[in-house]
Write a protein that holds these residues in place. Structure first.
Motif, PDB file in Angstrom:
ATOM      1  N   UNK A  96       0.973  -1.144   0.101  1.00  0.00           N
ATOM      2  CA  UNK A  96      -0.060   0.048  -0.071  1.00  0.00           C
ATOM      3  C   UNK A  96       0.829   1.316  -0.065  1.00  0.00           C
ATOM      4  N   UNK A  97       0.788   2.173  -0.989  1.00  0.00           N
ATOM      5  CA  UNK A  97       1.361   3.293  -1.020  1.00  0.00           C
ATOM      6  C   UNK A  97       1.087   4.312   0.097  1.00  0.00           C
ATOM      7  N   UNK A  98       2.459   5.047   0.452  1.00  0.00           N
ATOM      8  CA  UNK A  98       2.368   5.833   1.663  1.00  0.00           C
ATOM      9  C   UNK A  98       2.066   5.129   3.119  1.00  0.00           C
ATOM     10  N   UNK A  99       2.026   3.769   3.015  1.00  0.00           N
ATOM     11  CA  UNK A  99       1.834   3.128   4.460  1.00  0.00           C
ATOM     12  C   UNK A  99       2.843   2.081   4.461  1.00  0.00           C
ATOM     13  N   UNK A 100       3.334   1.703   5.529  1.00  0.00           N
ATOM     14  CA  UNK A 100       4.379   0.674   6.034  1.00  0.00           C
ATOM     15  C   UNK A 100       3.438  -0.936   5.537  1.00  0.00           C
ATOM     16  N   UNK A 101       2.858  -1.153   4.628  1.00  0.00           N
ATOM     17  CA  UNK A 101       2.273  -2.470   4.385  1.00  0.00           C
ATOM     18  C   UNK A 101       2.892  -2.915   3.359  1.00  0.00           C
ATOM     19  N   UNK A 102       3.259  -4.403   3.639  1.00  0.00           N
ATOM     20  CA  UNK A 102       3.992  -4.855   2.686  1.00  0.00           C
ATOM     21  C   UNK A 102       3.844  -6.500   2.878  1.00  0.00           C
ATOM     22  N   UNK A 103       2.931  -7.074   2.069  1.00  0.00           N
ATOM     23  CA  UNK A 103       2.682  -8.563   2.516  1.00  0.00           C
ATOM     24  C   UNK A 103       2.521  -9.483   1.345  1.00  0.00           C
ATOM     25  N   UNK A 104       2.985 -10.675   1.619  1.00  0.00           N
ATOM     26  CA  UNK A 104       2.861 -11.701   0.560  1.00  0.00           C
ATOM     27  C   UNK A 104       1.340 -12.154   0.543  1.00  0.00           C
ATOM     28  N   UNK A 105       0.947 -12.413  -0.628  1.00  0.00           N
ATOM     29  CA  UNK A 105      -0.490 -13.323  -0.942  1.00  0.00           C
ATOM     30  C   UNK A 105      -0.056 -14.588  -1.108  1.00  0.00           C
ATOM     31  N   UNK A 106      -0.405 -15.574  -0.572  1.00  0.00           N
ATOM     32  CA  UNK A 106       0.376 -16.796  -0.471  1.00  0.00           C
ATOM     33  C   UNK A 106      -0.893 -17.844  -0.735  1.00  0.00           C
ATOM     34  N   UNK A 107      -1.097 -18.639  -1.357  1.00  0.00           N
ATOM     35  CA  UNK A 107      -2.109 -19.667  -1.673  1.00  0.00           C
ATOM     36  C   UNK A 107      -2.096 -20.695  -0.470  1.00  0.00           C
TER      37      UNK A 107
END
Ligand code: CUA
Length: 158
Positions: A96-107
Motif C-alpha cells: 500500500x502506497x505511503x503506508x508501511x504495508x507489505x505482505x505476500x499473498x500466498x495460496x
C-alpha cells in the motif's frame, strides 16, 4: 524386442502400479486429502470487510490473477484495520502506497497485519510480485475519508 527393453518396460509398468497404489493407500487408508483452498470458505466468500469496534475493522483481501478482491475499500479516517491477505491461485504481493504495508499473498496461507489510516486520501495497493502477463494491472485502492459514516467496499464477493 530386446531383453533389456522388456525389462525396462516391465519395471516401468511395475512402478506405475506401485505409485498408483501409494496414492490410493494415502487417500483411502490414511485419509489424506489435498489442501483446501481457503478462499472458498468464510469469511473470504461473504463479508470481506466488517466493523469489529468503534474505529476498528477486519478486512479479508483475496489476490488472484489479476485483481484484488475487494478492489476498492472506503473507510473513515482513523480506522484501524486487521488485514488478512491470501491468494486464490499463485503467489502475489500486497503493498500500500505511503503506508508501511507489505505482505505476500500466498495460496493456502493467510498473512496478517494491523494498520491505522491516520490521514485522508486515496492510497493505491498493488501487487509487487511478478505474477504473469497482467501483473502491472493488478491494483486497488483505499479511500480514506473524513466523513466517518462512510464504510464501503466495491467488488467484495468472489
Ligand atoms: Cu499479482 Cu503481480
Amino acid at each position: 524386442m530386446d531383453k533389456s527393453e522388456k525389462l525396462a518396460l516391465g519395471l516401468s509398468g511395475l512402478l506405475l502400479v506401485l505409485f498408483f497404489g501409494a496414492i490410493m493407500y494415502a487417500a483411502v487408508a490414511k485419509d489424506i486429502d489435498v489442501p483446501t483452498c481457503i478462499t472458498d470458505m468464510d469469511p473470504f466468500v461473504t463479508d470481506t470487510l466488517f466493523q469489529t469496534g468503534p474505529d476498528t475493522y477486519e478486512l479479508q483481501m483475496v489476490a488472484r490473477m489479476w485483481a484484488f478482491q475487494p478492489s476498492t475499500v472506503r473507510l473513515p479516517v482513523g480506522s484501524t484495520v486487521d488485514l488478512y491477505v491470501t491468494s486464490q491461485d499463485i503467489i502475489h504481493g500486497f503493498k500500500v502506497e505511503q503506508h508501511n504495508i507489505n505482505l505476500m499473498a500466498v495460496p493456502g496461507a493467510i498473512n496478517y497485519m494491523r494498520v491505522t489510516f491516520n490521514k485522508p486520501g486515496e492510497f493505491m495497493y498493488a501487487c509487487h510480485e511478478f505474477c504473469g502477463a497482467a501483473h502491472h494491472t493488478m491494483a486497488g485502492r483505499f479511500i480514506i475519508e473524513e466523513n466517518d459514516e462512510v464504510t464501503e467496499m466495491i467488488g467484495g464477493s468472489l
